[in-house]
Scaffold this active site. Structure first.
Site, PDB file in Angstrom:
ATOM      1  N   CYS A  53       0.833  -1.218   0.000  1.00  0.00           N
ATOM      2  CA  CYS A  53       0.000   0.000   0.000  1.00  0.00           C
ATOM      3  C   CYS A  53       0.859   1.257   0.000  1.00  0.00           C
ATOM      4  CB  CYS A  53      -0.920   0.025   1.222  1.00  0.00           C
ATOM      5  SG  CYS A  53      -2.061  -1.351   1.265  1.00  0.00           S
ATOM      6  N   ARG A 130      -7.874  -3.942  -3.373  1.00  0.00           N
ATOM      7  CA  ARG A 130      -7.317  -2.810  -4.124  1.00  0.00           C
ATOM      8  C   ARG A 130      -8.230  -2.520  -5.309  1.00  0.00           C
ATOM      9  NH1 ARG A 130      -2.315  -2.581  -1.811  1.00  0.00           N
ATOM     10  NH2 ARG A 130      -1.697  -4.565  -0.886  1.00  0.00           N
TER      11      ARG A 130
HETATM   12  C1  BEZ Z   1       0.456  -4.584   1.861  1.00  0.00           C
HETATM   13  O1  BEZ Z   1       1.628  -4.914   1.847  1.00  0.00           O
HETATM   14  O2  BEZ Z   1       0.087  -3.481   1.486  1.00  0.00           O
HETATM   15  C2  BEZ Z   1      -0.555  -5.562   2.330  1.00  0.00           C
HETATM   16  C3  BEZ Z   1      -0.370  -6.886   2.059  1.00  0.00           C
HETATM   17  C4  BEZ Z   1      -1.296  -7.820   2.501  1.00  0.00           C
HETATM   18  C5  BEZ Z   1      -2.424  -7.394   3.174  1.00  0.00           C
HETATM   19  C6  BEZ Z   1      -2.630  -6.036   3.392  1.00  0.00           C
HETATM   20  C7  BEZ Z   1      -1.699  -5.122   2.967  1.00  0.00           C
END
Ligand code: BEZ
Length: 221
Positions: A53, A130
């Site tokens: 993110c 996402r």
């Molecule tokens: C992330 O790295 O943004 C992420 C990965 C898995 C679940 C939620 C966020």
């Protein structure tokens, strides 16, 4: 019995974007009053202070001028508090100098996430996937992307798709596979024999067949 999916609405391409009022990092926003006469890219991320993110939000932030050049405002969302959003914005700014200068919805009650089908319980019951909604100035949803939690989006593709939508609207054409600005565009197929004959006589078109013809929009310099 309700399946998890039934608690979620799934807006579709062509729908008017569902209206909402939400708390954001830029204060309270009523969506129908946001970015009048502009496009909006509304996107969700699973959680603040997470690695993928952080890369994605930084991508939106650093390429904001390109969205602005396409008359487009950005709006993010996650199921986190404004306090968490502010902490993350400040943390990334301190670490990298990148500043998330667009509203990020603090959707703690998941109201907006559910309204936009961003909460997909078989992927996560607590974090938004996402999602990216491309919303035109009439507030109509024109393109939707959904990515899972573990794969980040592609900012070049988001910008390419946005520009393709706008150019397709402006010139009433369609975009072929892998179209990018400067490439030929597809002229819609003829709807009558007169249009068919006019097409056959038009030497400016690149014709694969009578129903598949391409043209340049502007002379390539
Ligand atoms: C992330 O790295 O943004 C992420 C990965 C898995 C679940 C939620 C966020």
């Amino acid at each position: 019995m309700e399946t998890p999916q039934m608690t979620n609405t799934m807006p579709r391409i062509g729908d008017i974007a569902p209206d909402f009022e939400a708390l954001t990092t830029k204060g309270k926003i009523k969506f129908s009053e946001f970015a009048k006469d502009k496009w909006v890219v509304l996107f969700s991320h699973p959680a603040d202070f997470t690695p993928v993110c952080t890369t994605e939000m930084s991508g939106f932030a650093t390429r904001k001028p390109e969205f602005e050049a396409l008359n487009t405002e950005l709006m993010g969302l996650s199921i986190d508090s404004v306090h968490a959003h502010l902490g993350w914005v400040q943390n990334v700014r301190e670490n990298t100098g990148v500043y998330f200068d667009f509203p990020i919805i603090a959707d703690l009650d998941m109201k907006v996430a559910k309204l936009y089908g961003m909460l997909q319980p078989n992927e996560s019951e607590t974090a938004a996937v996402r999602a990216v909604f491309f919303i035109d100035p009439d507030k109509k949803i024109r393109l939707i992307m959904y990515y899972p939690l573990n794969v980040g989006r592609n900012m070049d593709e988001i910008l390419r798709a946005l520009e393709a939508l706008q150019i397709a609207d402006k010139y009433k054409v369609a975009m072929p596979l892998d179209w990018k600005k400067g490439n030929k565009v597809i002229v819609p197929p003829p709807k009558s024999l007169d249009e068919l004959n006019a097409r056959l006589a038009d030497d400016s078109l690149e014709k694969v067949d009578w129903y598949l013809a391409k043209k340049d929009l502007e002379p390539v310099s």
